[in-house]
Write an enzyme that holds these catalytic residues in place. Structure first.
Site, PDB file in Angstrom:
ATOM      1  N   LYS A 118      50.364  31.708  38.203  1.00 14.43           N
ATOM      2  CA  LYS A 118      48.959  31.356  37.915  1.00 14.43           C
ATOM      3  C   LYS A 118      49.209  29.997  37.874  1.00 14.43           C
ATOM      4  CE  LYS A 118      46.136  34.113  37.126  1.00 14.43           C
ATOM      5  NZ  LYS A 118      45.070  34.857  37.781  1.00 14.43           N
TER       6      LYS A 118
HETATM    7  N1  GLU Z   1      43.251  35.468  40.826  1.00 14.51           N
HETATM    8  C1  GLU Z   1      43.208  36.756  41.176  1.00 14.51           C
HETATM    9  C2  GLU Z   1      44.017  37.744  40.121  1.00 14.51           C
HETATM   10  O1  GLU Z   1      43.964  37.319  38.878  1.00 14.51           O
HETATM   11  C3  GLU Z   1      43.800  37.139  42.464  1.00 14.51           C
HETATM   12  C4  GLU Z   1      45.278  36.632  42.788  1.00 14.51           C
HETATM   13  C5  GLU Z   1      45.715  36.631  44.385  1.00 14.51           C
HETATM   14  O2  GLU Z   1      44.806  37.156  45.144  1.00 14.51           O
HETATM   15  O3  GLU Z   1      46.839  36.299  44.595  1.00 14.51           O
HETATM   16  O4  GLU Z   1      44.420  38.815  40.552  1.00 14.51           O
END
Ligand code: GLU
Length: 428
Positions: A118
């Site tokens: 993240k």
């Molecule tokens: N930000 C989204 C999550 O927390 C999607 C992450 C992604 O698609 O890689 O799952």
């Protein structure tokens, strides 16, 4: 065996914040249930790599502002790391570390060949112009070049980032390579290799999981009264899907506050309004209510699709929903989980319930690598199959062990990663 004094457990960790502590506390509760060895657990308690960058941006005024940016890669045991990029005033290294750890469990629960990551930039995205956001995104991407790649780390949208942000990231990366590399990000526009179903995937996936839970509980989804906190890409789409399936959406909220109508809101027109005006600020549907009032409304299904830390020890005893659904990451605190369990209110946990996003991200990445694209119906069907499989494993495990659905989901996810770690061993 006691840890040696130099072990991380004894160190002051840069990513040690309340949210990271919450993620680790959840993990620590799941370890004995998952039955994994302590030295395997110890490796998984910490992110593999945490990167901090500073991003100078020329603002429209001509002034230069330097923003802090982060990317935390929790685990690369089963494949490239994967996860969103958020722009928010509260982004910290610790928040990214917690969210990266949850991404690992989410990907492994869904049996996607990824570990979690993240990232984000601490800024006020709503106070910035498109030009400023573009320069911020391009410089952030270029600072991350040494640690990202289609086989290393793949970004996606998260809070306050979207298809356009991903297009800028993809372009910045591709310009450095000299050819188009669509597989460097997911959640990008369809014209540059995006998936035809990625935009709706998280919200639609939330409702697929809710529907499966209703089946198991013997509830008819079409008869449920739902309250949805958050009206963006997750909450907005989930509201539309719930409405389309005949459920009544009695309240929704966004940053401007909540709207409540006990007889049900006209969700499609609210959605149109928000799309046109950017928020629900001046719309006259229903009665205005505060965010705190919204959470405590009497309803059957409460969908939390705003941000972390919404249900805690204080408001958990006052929740009047019969089921809680985590569309956002980390909206329910550890203490709240215990209260809700005691009160017999099931919580559909984030790492299962909002996994539709990363699952369709995975389909998008596979399509980009293979240069071969599926139709919307094919992707929807594949998503439903993946989520149903994960849901059934979580539900059965929770029932078998008499634990919360969150515990079931964590245990299922953690087991997959720890098995892979044990098979690979520690290098060197
Ligand atoms: N930000 C989204 C999550 O927390 C999607 C992450 C992604 O698609 O890689 O799952």
């Amino acid at each position: 065996m006691a840890s040696p004094p130099e072990a991380l457990a004894h160190a002051q960790l840069e990513w040690d914040t309340p949210l990271y502590r919450m993620a680790v506390a959840q993990f620590d509760q799941a370890v004995p249930v998952a039955g994994i060895a302590e030295d395997t657990a110890e490796r998984l308690r910490y992110p593999e790599r945490s990167t901090i960058v500073s991003i100078p941006v020329r603002m429209d005024s001509g002034r230069r502002v330097v923003f802090p940016g982060y990317r935390v890669q929790h685990s690369s045991i089963t494949g490239p790391t994967k996860g969103g990029i958020r722009y928010d005033a509260d982004v910290t290294l610790g928040e990214c570390a917690a969210l990266a750890m949850w991404m690992t469990w989410k990907c492994s629960l869904l049996r996607l060949p990824y570990g979690g990551a993240k990232g984000g930039v601490r800024c006020d995205p709503h106070g910035m112009s498109p030009g400023e956001l573009e320069r911020l995104t391009r410089r952030f991407t270029s600072e991350l070049l040494p640690i990202i790649g289609p086989q290393e780390d793949i970004a996606a949208p998260d809070m306050a980032t979207n298809e356009q942000t991903m297009a800028w990231m993809m372009d910045t990366y591709s310009m450095q390579r000299g050819y188009a590399v669509p597989e460097i990000v997911t959640g990008k526009p369809i014209s540059i290799g995006g998936s035809v179903f990625r935009h709706e995937a998280t919200g639609a996936g939330v409702v697929m999981v809710v529907s499966r839970a209703c089946d198991r509980l013997g509830w008819a989804l079409a008869e449920q009264r739902c309250v949805v906190q958050g009206f963006g890409n997750v909450g907005g789409i989930a509201s539309l899907e719930l409405h389309a399936r005949g459920a009544s959406v009695t309240a929704v909220s966004d940053v401007s506050g909540g709207r409540h109508s006990p007889d049900g809101l006209d969700v499609p027109s609210l959605f149109e309004y928000a799309r046109e005006h950017g928020s629900l600020e001046n719309c006259d549907a229903g009665e205005r209510i505060s965010n705190d009032e919204l959470l405590e409304l009497e309803c059957d299904i409460l969908v939390l699709a705003a941000r972390e830390d919404q249900i805690n020890a204080e408001n958990a005893p006052h929740i009047q929903a019969r089921m809680i659904v985590e569309g956002a990451n980390g909206p329910t605190s550890l203490e709240a989980d215990a209260v809700l369990w005691e009160r017999g209110i099931p919580v559909l946990p984030d790492i299962l319930t909002n996994a539709g996003g990363v699952t369709v991200s995975y389909f998008e990445w596979v399509q980009d690598l293979g240069r071969l694209f599926w139709t919307r119906d094919e992707i929807r069907a594949k998503l439903e199959a993946k989520l149903s499989d994960a849901f059934d494993r979580v539900w059965d495990l929770a029932e078998e062990r008499n634990v919360t659905l969150r515990m079931g989901a964590l245990v299922a996810g953690i087991r997959e990663v720890s098995e892979a770690l044990e098979a690979r061993g520690i290098f060197p």
